[in-house]
Design a protein around this motif. Structure first.
Motif, mmCIF file in Angstrom:
data_model
loop_
_atom_site.group_PDB
_atom_site.id
_atom_site.type_symbol
_atom_site.label_atom_id
_atom_site.label_comp_id
_atom_site.label_asym_id
_atom_site.label_seq_id
_atom_site.Cartn_x
_atom_site.Cartn_y
_atom_site.Cartn_z
ATOM 1 N N LEU A 13 -59.754 -24.414 8.377
ATOM 2 C CA LEU A 13 -60.712 -25.009 9.318
ATOM 3 C C LEU A 13 -62.025 -24.235 9.333
ATOM 4 N N LEU A 14 -61.948 -22.912 9.307
ATOM 5 C CA LEU A 14 -63.167 -22.111 9.281
ATOM 6 C C LEU A 14 -63.953 -22.352 7.995
ATOM 7 N N GLY A 15 -63.260 -22.496 6.887
ATOM 8 C CA GLY A 15 -63.928 -22.799 5.631
ATOM 9 C C GLY A 15 -64.605 -24.163 5.667
ATOM 10 N N GLY A 16 -63.967 -25.122 6.294
ATOM 11 C CA GLY A 16 -64.575 -26.446 6.430
ATOM 12 C C GLY A 16 -65.825 -26.418 7.278
ATOM 13 N N LEU A 17 -65.798 -25.649 8.357
ATOM 14 C CA LEU A 17 -66.997 -25.526 9.197
ATOM 15 C C LEU A 17 -68.121 -24.808 8.460
ATOM 16 N N LEU A 18 -67.766 -23.808 7.675
ATOM 17 C CA LEU A 18 -68.776 -23.108 6.883
ATOM 18 C C LEU A 18 -69.376 -24.039 5.842
ATOM 19 N N ILE A 67 -48.520 -19.690 7.339
ATOM 20 C CA ILE A 67 -48.901 -21.111 7.431
ATOM 21 C C ILE A 67 -49.978 -21.305 8.491
ATOM 22 N N ILE A 68 -49.802 -20.685 9.644
ATOM 23 C CA ILE A 68 -50.791 -20.811 10.718
ATOM 24 C C ILE A 68 -52.125 -20.202 10.296
ATOM 25 N N LEU A 69 -52.077 -19.037 9.655
ATOM 26 C CA LEU A 69 -53.300 -18.390 9.189
ATOM 27 C C LEU A 69 -54.007 -19.235 8.135
ATOM 28 N N SER A 70 -53.249 -19.874 7.283
ATOM 29 C CA SER A 70 -53.840 -20.735 6.265
ATOM 30 C C SER A 70 -54.546 -21.928 6.898
ATOM 31 N N ILE A 71 -53.959 -22.506 7.929
ATOM 32 C CA ILE A 71 -54.588 -23.636 8.620
ATOM 33 C C ILE A 71 -55.879 -23.201 9.288
ATOM 34 N N LEU A 107 -69.635 -27.262 6.117
ATOM 35 C CA LEU A 107 -70.494 -28.181 6.856
ATOM 36 C C LEU A 107 -71.839 -27.537 7.144
ATOM 37 N N GLY A 108 -71.817 -26.288 7.548
ATOM 38 C CA GLY A 108 -73.071 -25.601 7.856
ATOM 39 C C GLY A 108 -73.947 -25.414 6.635
ATOM 40 N N ILE A 109 -73.347 -25.080 5.513
ATOM 41 C CA ILE A 109 -74.144 -24.829 4.311
ATOM 42 C C ILE A 109 -74.662 -26.138 3.711
ATOM 43 N N LYS A 110 -73.825 -27.140 3.640
ATOM 44 C CA LYS A 110 -74.193 -28.368 2.944
ATOM 45 C C LYS A 110 -75.032 -29.326 3.779
#
Length: 65
Positions: free
Chosen positions: A30-35, A22-26, A37-40
């Motif tokens: 978050l890292l996917g969301g930041l990525l 669960i912690i790893l998924s969270i 944001l950076g791409i889009k």
């Protein structure tokens, strides 16, 4: 010294892996969301700034006030 049963040890390991997943998924979410944001957002803005600077040409005559 406290002795635990084999069943309790197995359940503790399963619980540890469950909480860890669960912690790893969270964290990965978050890292996917930041990525995203950076791409889009950030990369198109950087390209736009680069194009504006390239079109406007070199400006060696800067004014310092």
């Amino acid at each position: 010294m406290e002795h635990r049963s084999m069943l309790l040890n197995i359940l503790m390991v399963i619980g540890f892996f469950f909480i860890g997943s669960i912690i790893l998924s969270i964290i990965l979410g978050l890292l996917g969301g930041l990525l995203w944001l950076g791409i889009k957002i950030l990369i198109p803005v950087a390209i736009a700034v680069w194009l504006v600077r390239m079109i406007s040409g070199p400006s060696n005559s800067r004014r310092y006030y």
